[in-house]
Design a protein around this motif. Structure first.
Motif, PDB file in Angstrom:
ATOM      1  N   ALA A 123       3.271  11.947   1.975  1.00  0.00           N
ATOM      2  CA  ALA A 123       3.057  10.922   0.777  1.00  0.00           C
ATOM      3  C   ALA A 123       4.413  10.549   0.353  1.00  0.00           C
ATOM      4  N   ARG A 146       0.924   5.623  -0.290  1.00  0.00           N
ATOM      5  CA  ARG A 146       0.494   6.950   0.275  1.00  0.00           C
ATOM      6  C   ARG A 146       1.174   7.751  -0.964  1.00  0.00           C
ATOM      7  N   GLN A 191      -3.890   9.752  -0.833  1.00  0.00           N
ATOM      8  CA  GLN A 191      -4.916   8.713  -0.808  1.00  0.00           C
ATOM      9  C   GLN A 191      -3.946   7.554  -0.996  1.00  0.00           C
ATOM     10  N   GLU A 192      -4.460   6.449  -0.626  1.00  0.00           N
ATOM     11  CA  GLU A 192      -3.811   5.261  -0.318  1.00  0.00           C
ATOM     12  C   GLU A 192      -4.385   4.198  -1.582  1.00  0.00           C
ATOM     13  N   SER A 221      -2.778   0.780  -3.667  1.00  0.00           N
ATOM     14  CA  SER A 221      -1.827  -0.653  -3.909  1.00  0.00           C
ATOM     15  C   SER A 221      -0.609  -0.064  -5.045  1.00  0.00           C
ATOM     16  N   VAL A 270       0.837  -1.086   0.079  1.00  0.00           N
ATOM     17  CA  VAL A 270      -0.025  -0.182  -0.234  1.00  0.00           C
ATOM     18  C   VAL A 270       0.961   1.391  -0.182  1.00  0.00           C
ATOM     19  N   ARG A 281      10.547   4.976  -1.264  1.00  0.00           N
ATOM     20  CA  ARG A 281      10.192   4.740   0.179  1.00  0.00           C
ATOM     21  C   ARG A 281      11.289   4.666   0.942  1.00  0.00           C
TER      22      ARG A 281
END
Length: 322
Positions: free
Chosen positions: A105, A46, A54-55, A57, A44, A94
């Motif tokens: 995000a 962000r 919004q989240e 996949s 998931v 990430r």
């Protein structure tokens, strides 16, 4: 009489009932395990959509980015290479932290900040009667590379990519601050016959040129001789302008590209008393995978793995879960 009937029943039981008595009870049909979820569906993200977080996949976001970053008509192996490069870039971001533009995000939908994102609906409107075919190609590229990432020293790389190169890609240090071992200059097979607007020309009036430059560098001086306005261009090994002198100011070719809105830093200049002309080759910063180069390699029969190993030096390709 009753004894005769009983004897007959016993005889029938012995003849026909014995196998039934000794047979094993039918086995219950073994239940099949549920299908395993795709790796991309379990991650998931962000995502900053321009107004809120919004989240989504990985599978959904990645599909949108492949739609936005590469023509769906490209060769399938090129589309797969794009999916893996982008998936790798997402994991790299990430791991290294978000951007100031969207601190809450991990990624966004802007090509100026992260990557271009196009929704399925927007893409379908653009693709018209090709929508079903093109969407199937996008989904194939994403699903058939599910979870695959480019690694260097077991970590996701900065999988930079660009539209097209002028024969060779650039070393990361030629464009950005540092040299990365996996972002080195390599030959790239695209050319003017396969890339729209591979050669571009941008012309300014002499007044526009000087006003644009002095707005950024007020100390610049332009003499009456146009031959002195732009001098000392130094090209690096990838034939991009490393440095040049404009109006007595030395600056990097990448700065000139940004200032004058050029498609790449691979350019030549010509100045007259009336106009200043930039002749440009390729499109983008030039680091990492060339998308049009990847498409040409796919046409030559190269797999997505071969394409990626060519453009990203010394990497391995493997499943990756954070």
């Amino acid at each position: 009489m009753k004894s005769c009937v009983a004897a007959a029943l016993v005889l029938l039981l012995l003849l026909f009932g014995a196998p039934w008595l000794t047979a094993e009870a039918p086995q219950k049909e073994e239940e099949m395990p549920p299908p395993q979820a795709r790796a991309d569906e379990t991650v998931v993200l962000r995502v900053w959509n321009g107004s809120a977080v919004q989240e989504m996949s990985m599978a959904e976001y990645l599909s949108g980015v492949v739609r936005g970053e590469m023509p769906a008509s490209f060769e399938m192996e090129a589309l797969k290479a794009q999916a893996v490069a982008e998936r790798t870039y997402i994991y790299y971001k990430r791991n290294t932290g978000g951007k100031a533009a969207h601190p809450e995000a991990e990624v966004c939908m802007s090509p100026q900040c992260c990557s271009a994102y196009t929704s399925a609906q927007t893409a379908a409107e653009k693709w018209g009667d090709k929508a079903a075919e093109y969407e199937a190609r996008i989904q194939t590229a994403v699903t058939q590379t599910d979870g695959q990432v480019l690694l260097y020293n077991n970590e996701p790389i900065l999988a930079a990519f660009h539209s097209s190169s002028a024969g060779v890609t650039a070393n990361s240090g030629d464009v950005w601050v540092s040299d990365l071992p996996y972002l080195t200059s390599v030959a790239s097979p695209e050319g003017g016959e396969s890339v729209p607007n591979y050669y571009s020309v941008k012309t300014f009036t002499a007044e526009e040129f000087q006003q644009t430059f002095t707005a950024a560098y007020p100390e610049a001086q332009f003499s009456a001789d146009p031959a002195t306005w732009i001098t000392g261009a130094v090209h690096n090994d990838s034939d991009r302008v490393e440095t040049l002198n404009i109006g007595g100011i030395t600056l990097e070719g990448t700065e000139a590209r940004t200032l004058f809105g050029l498609r790449s830093a691979s350019f030549t200049t010509e100045a007259t008393a009336e106009t200043v002309t930039f002749r440009v080759t390729g499109y983008g910063h030039g680091v990492g995978m060339s998308q049009y180069g990847a498409n040409e390699m796919a046409k030559q029969g190269k797999t997505w793995q071969e394409i990626l190993r060519w453009y990203y030096t010394g990497v391995t390709i493997a499943d990756y879960m954070p």
